[in-house]
Scaffold this active site. Structure first.
Site, short mmCIF file in Angstrom:
data_model
loop_
_atom_site.label_atom_id
_atom_site.label_comp_id
_atom_site.label_asym_id
_atom_site.label_seq_id
_atom_site.Cartn_x
_atom_site.Cartn_y
_atom_site.Cartn_z
N ARG A 1 35.97 47.53 17.00
CA ARG A 1 36.04 46.19 16.36
C ARG A 1 36.65 46.30 14.96
NH1 ARG A 1 29.97 44.75 18.52
NH2 ARG A 1 30.61 43.70 20.42
N ARG B 1 16.81 39.95 23.95
CA ARG B 1 15.75 39.22 23.24
C ARG B 1 15.60 37.81 23.78
NH1 ARG B 1 15.42 38.77 16.73
NH2 ARG B 1 16.60 40.69 16.86
N GLY C 1 20.92 50.39 35.45
CA GLY C 1 21.12 49.01 35.01
C GLY C 1 22.46 48.52 35.52
N ALA C 2 22.42 47.70 36.57
CA ALA C 2 23.66 47.19 37.16
C ALA C 2 23.94 45.78 36.68
CB ALA C 2 23.57 47.24 38.68
N GLY C 3 23.61 45.51 35.41
CA GLY C 3 23.88 44.20 34.82
C GLY C 3 25.32 44.13 34.34
N ASN D 1 19.86 48.27 23.84
CA ASN D 1 19.49 48.03 22.43
C ASN D 1 18.00 47.82 22.24
OD1 ASN D 1 21.92 48.12 20.93
ND2 ASN D 1 22.57 46.18 21.84
N ASN E 1 11.53 47.41 25.51
CA ASN E 1 12.61 48.29 25.98
C ASN E 1 12.22 49.76 25.90
OD1 ASN E 1 14.28 46.30 26.89
ND2 ASN E 1 15.56 46.20 25.06
N ASP F 1 19.40 50.17 39.92
CA ASP F 1 18.71 49.08 39.24
C ASP F 1 17.41 48.80 39.98
OD1 ASP F 1 20.07 46.60 37.26
OD2 ASP F 1 18.13 46.24 38.23
N HIS G 1 23.60 51.11 14.70
CA HIS G 1 24.36 50.14 15.51
C HIS G 1 23.63 48.81 15.35
CE1 HIS G 1 26.64 48.20 18.56
NE2 HIS G 1 25.61 48.07 19.38
P1 NAD Z 1 21.87 42.66 31.72
O1 NAD Z 1 20.61 41.88 31.59
O2 NAD Z 1 23.08 42.02 32.30
O3 NAD Z 1 21.56 44.01 32.53
C1 NAD Z 1 20.43 44.80 32.33
C2 NAD Z 1 20.06 45.37 33.69
O4 NAD Z 1 19.00 46.32 33.50
C3 NAD Z 1 19.54 44.32 34.68
O5 NAD Z 1 20.31 44.35 35.87
C4 NAD Z 1 18.10 44.74 34.93
O6 NAD Z 1 17.66 44.49 36.25
C5 NAD Z 1 18.19 46.24 34.66
N1 NAD Z 1 16.89 46.87 34.41
C6 NAD Z 1 15.83 46.41 33.69
N2 NAD Z 1 14.83 47.30 33.72
C7 NAD Z 1 15.25 48.34 34.46
C8 NAD Z 1 14.69 49.59 34.84
N3 NAD Z 1 13.44 49.93 34.46
N4 NAD Z 1 15.40 50.42 35.59
C9 NAD Z 1 16.65 50.08 36.02
N5 NAD Z 1 17.26 48.93 35.67
C10 NAD Z 1 16.56 48.07 34.91
O7 NAD Z 1 22.18 43.18 30.26
P2 NAD Z 1 23.59 43.72 29.73
O8 NAD Z 1 24.36 42.60 29.13
O9 NAD Z 1 24.21 44.57 30.77
O10 NAD Z 1 23.10 44.63 28.50
C11 NAD Z 1 22.34 45.78 28.76
C12 NAD Z 1 21.83 46.39 27.46
O11 NAD Z 1 22.92 46.95 26.74
C13 NAD Z 1 21.16 45.40 26.51
O12 NAD Z 1 20.06 46.02 25.88
C14 NAD Z 1 22.24 45.11 25.49
O13 NAD Z 1 21.72 44.68 24.26
C15 NAD Z 1 22.87 46.48 25.40
N6 NAD Z 1 24.23 46.55 24.85
C16 NAD Z 1 24.47 47.60 24.02
C17 NAD Z 1 25.73 47.76 23.49
C18 NAD Z 1 25.99 48.93 22.57
O14 NAD Z 1 27.03 48.95 21.91
N7 NAD Z 1 25.12 49.92 22.50
C19 NAD Z 1 26.75 46.85 23.79
C20 NAD Z 1 26.46 45.80 24.66
C21 NAD Z 1 25.19 45.66 25.19
#
Ligand code: NAD
Length: 316
Positions: A149, A80, A8-10, A118, A93, A32, A185
Site C-alpha cells: 500500500r 470484529r 479458513g476458506a473465507g 487479526n 481469535n 474450514d 500491523h
Molecule cells: P472470513 O470471515 O471471510 O473467513 C474466515 C474463515 O475462517 C471462515 O470461513 C470461518 O469459517 C473460518 N474459521 C473460523 N474458525 C475456524 C477454525 N477454528 N478452523 C478453521 N476455520 C475457521 O474472513 P476473511 O475476510 O477471510 O479474513 C480472515 C482473517 O484475516 C481476519 O481475521 C482478517 O482480519 C484477517 N486479515 C488479515 C490481513 C493481514 O494483512 N494480516 C489482511 C486481511 C485480512
C-alpha cells in the site's frame, strides 16, 4: 509439487488459494470448520485448471488432510462484531489460533506457518506459544500488505511531484517503488521513508514533511477504508501472502517485512512484530538490521511497547 494448507476458506483463504493455484506454486488443501464451503471453493478454483495450471486444489473439514504440508497459512478467525472491543476480538481469535495450532502440531508439525488472521502480531505470538513451534517456523503477514500500500501511495505522490508529465500519464509505477513498513500491523505501524526506494534512490529526499505525514496516514488507514467500503480486504492480502510463499518455496531470502517473534533483534524480545526479514525454505533465515533513523526507531519502540502491553493484557 509442494503442499500448502490454508486454514479458513473465507475471503482471504479462498482468494489466496486461487492466486497460488494460478501461479502453480503448490497443491492446495483448503480446510474450514464450516461444512461445504472449502469443498465448494476448491471446486470453483479447479474449474479454472484448464487455463493452464496443474496444481490440485481440494477442500475439506478434516484437519488431518493437512498432513505433509510444507506451509500452513492460517486465515481462520472472526471479524470484529458490533459491540465487541479489540480485546474481546483478540480473546475469541486466540481460542481459534490455539485450536489451529493444535491441529498443525498434530498433523503437520514441521510446516512453515504463515499467520494472517487479526490482530495478526499478537496471534502470531499466540500461534508460536500454543504450538511450541520454533520461532523460525512461525511468520506473520501484515507488513508486506502495508508495504504494498505504501509503495502505491508513494508512487501516486511522486507522480504529482513530476511536472513534465502529460495529464493522466504515470511516470512512476508502484512496482518501481520498493517501500518498507515495520512495526505493528495496525495503527502503530511505521512506514520507513529512510528504507523506501524509487529505482534504488531513497524517497526521503523527494518529499516534504507534509507529504510524508499524509502518506503515513493514508497507509495506516488503508485497510479500514476498504473495510468501510466493502466489508473486507482480500485481493492485495492474497498477493502479499503469495510473495512470502514464493520466498519460502524458492529459498529466495529477499528482504521483506514479516512479523517475527523477536529474540533481542531491534532491542526487543517476548513479542511478535513486523521487522525486515529474509525468508528461506526453513522459514525465517534472519532478521535484517536496517539502518533506520532515530525518529523511525522511536516510533518502532512505541509500537513494540504497545504490542507487549496487548500480550500482557490477554495473559499470553
Ligand atoms: P472470513 O470471515 O471471510 O473467513 C474466515 C474463515 O475462517 C471462515 O470461513 C470461518 O469459517 C473460518 N474459521 C473460523 N474458525 C475456524 C477454525 N477454528 N478452523 C478453521 N476455520 C475457521 O474472513 P476473511 O475476510 O477471510 O479474513 C480472515 C482473517 O484475516 C481476519 O481475521 C482478517 O482480519 C484477517 N486479515 C488479515 C490481513 C493481514 O494483512 N494480516 C489482511 C486481511 C485480512
Amino acid at each position: 509439487m509442494p503442499l500448502i494448507s490454508i486454514v479458513g476458506a473465507g475471503r482471504v483463504g479462498s482468494t489466496t488459494a486461487f492466486m497460488l493455484a494460478m501461479k502453480d506454486l503448490a497443491d492446495i488443501m483448503l480446510v474450514d470448520i464450516v461444512e461445504k464451503v472449502p469443498q465448494g471453493e476448491a471446486m470453483d478454483i479447479m474449474h479454472a485448471a484448464a487455463s493452464g495450471f496443474s496444481a490440485n486444489v481440494e477442500g475439506s473439514n478434516d484437519f488431518s488432510k493437512m498432513a505433509g504440508s510444507d506451509i500452513v497459512i492460517n486465515t481462520a478467525g472472526m471479524a470484529r462484531r458490533p459491540g465487541m472491543d479489540r480485546l474481546d476480538l483478540l480473546n475469541r481469535n486466540i481460542q481459534i489460533v490455539r485450536s489451529v495450532a493444535a491441529s498443525i502440531k498434530k498433523h503437520a508439525p514441521d510446516a512453515i506457518i504463515i499467520q494472517v488472521s487479526n490482530p495478526m502480531d499478537a496471534l502470531n505470538y499466540a500461534m508460536r506459544k500454543a504450538g511450541g513451534f520454533q520461532r523460525e517456523q512461525v511468520i506473520g503477514m501484515g507488513g508486506m500488505l502495508d508495504s504494498q500500500r505504501f509503495s502505491l501511495f508513494l508512487a501516486q505522490e511522486l507522480n504529482r511531484n513530476y511536472s513534465g508529465q502529460k495529464a493522466g500519464e504515470s511516470v512512476v509505477r508502484p512496482a518501481d517503488v520498493k517501500a518498507m513498513v515495520i512495526g505493528e500491523h495496525g495503527e502503530s505501524q511505521v512506514p520507513l521513508f529512510s528504507q523506501s526506494f524509487l529505482k534504488g534512490e531513497c524517497v526521503a529526499g523527494m518529499l516534504d514533511k507534509r507529504q510524508m505525514q499524509k502518506l503515513v496516514g493514508m497507509t495506516r488507514e488503508a485497510g479500514s477504508e476498504i473495510i468501510a467500503l466493502k466489508g473486507a480486504t482480500f485481493f492485495a492480502p492474497a498477493i502479499a501472502i503469495t510473495s512470502m510463499v514464493e520466498n519460502v518455496l524458492g529459498d529466495r531470502k529477499d528482504v521483506m517485512p514479516c512479523s517475527i517473534c523477536l529474540e533481542n533483534e531491534y532491542g526487543q524480545d517476548g513479542l511478535s512484530i513486523g521487522v525486515p526479514a529474509r525468508l528461506c525454505r526453513e522459514g525465517l533465515d534472519e532478521v535484517v538490521d536496517l539502518d533506520i533513523n532515530d525518529e523511525e526507531r522511536s516510533m518502532f519502540d512505541m509500537s513494540a511497547r504497545k504490542m507487549k502491553n496487548v500480550i500482557e493484557e490477554v495473559g499470553l
